[in-house]
Structure formats: C-alpha cells, structure tokens
Design an enzyme around this catalytic site. Structure first.
Site, PDB file in Angstrom:
ATOM      1  N   HIS A   1       0.862  -1.170   0.000  1.00 13.98           N
ATOM      2  CA  HIS A   1       0.000   0.000   0.000  1.00 13.98           C
ATOM      3  C   HIS A   1       0.904   1.226   0.000  1.00 13.98           C
ATOM      4  O   HIS A   1       1.909   1.261   0.708  1.00 13.98           O
ATOM      5  CB  HIS A   1      -0.910  -0.004   1.225  1.00 13.98           C
ATOM      6  CG  HIS A   1      -1.846   1.150   1.284  1.00 13.98           C
ATOM      7  ND1 HIS A   1      -2.869   1.310   0.375  1.00 13.98           N
ATOM      8  CD2 HIS A   1      -1.925   2.203   2.133  1.00 13.98           C
ATOM      9  CE1 HIS A   1      -3.533   2.414   0.664  1.00 13.98           C
ATOM     10  NE2 HIS A   1      -2.978   2.978   1.732  1.00 13.98           N
TER      11      HIS A   1
ATOM     12  N   CYS B   1      -2.270   4.751  -4.750  1.00 18.12           N
ATOM     13  CA  CYS B   1      -2.848   3.399  -4.836  1.00 18.12           C
ATOM     14  C   CYS B   1      -3.917   3.330  -5.925  1.00 18.12           C
ATOM     15  O   CYS B   1      -3.968   2.363  -6.680  1.00 18.12           O
ATOM     16  CB  CYS B   1      -3.452   2.976  -3.503  1.00 18.12           C
ATOM     17  SG  CYS B   1      -2.222   2.364  -2.345  1.00 18.12           S
TER      18      CYS B   1
END
Length: 111
Positions: free
Chosen positions: A22, A34
């Site tokens: 992430h 992301c």
C-alpha cells in the site's frame, strides 16, 4: 510502499508482474497513488484480455497491509499473440514508471 516486481525471460519478455503493498500516501479510500496504480494494472490486464484476446494467469487479494496482484503470461502463446501481450504489458510498466517518477517514495519498481 507499493512494490512492483517484474520477471523477464532470456528474450527479455515479461513473464510475470507482482504488485504488493500500500502506498500510504493518504488514508485508504483517498490514496491517489494506490488508485492510480490499481487503475494501471487492472486496465492493462483487461486490455490484454480484450485487445490481445489472451488469458493470463492471475491472482488477486485484498490484504490488510495493501493489495496483492500477480499476473503471469502463458508460455505457449503464438509469436503474434506474445507480441501483442508484451506491448500491452510494457505499456503498463511505462505508466507505472510515470507514477514512480512523481511519487517515488511510495512506489518501487524492480526489474
């Protein structure tokens, strides 16, 4: 951090791409890095299936620490199908590299 690992064969063709992690650029749901990476990898996967007419071996998971995406080309593609697939996958890497140029502290590409 998002990590992109690209595995190539002896002919320098992309055999697999693994995306993990992430970005932690912003809160989940608001993380532009992301979201951008996800759009690129899923767009490329869909383009290979739709435009090149090829299936890819794919594995996906939504993990607490970030997502997981793995795609692998099948080795028995015809030269023409392999060329189309490679062009789309190389385009994906160009796009990911563009994100990395602006947000390098949040994404790492290893080839």
């Amino acid at each position: 951090m998002i990590r992109v690992k690209v595995r190539r064969d002896a002919a320098n063709s992309i055999r697999s791409v693994e995306v993990t992690g992430h970005a932690n650029f912003a809160e989940p749901g608001s993380d532009l890095v992301c979201a951008g990476v996800s759009a690129i990898i899923f767009g490329a996967y869909n383009a290979v299936e739709t435009l090149a007419g090829q299936s890819l071996l794919v594995e996906m998971a939504d993990q607490t620490e970030g997502g997981y995406f793995y795609v692998e080309t099948y080795p028995d593609l015809s030269p023409q199908d392999m060329e189309r697939t490679q062009l789309l996958l190389e385009g994906m890497l160009v796009q990911l590299d563009t994100v990395a140029q602006s947000y390098g502290e949040y994404i790492q590409i290893e080839q």
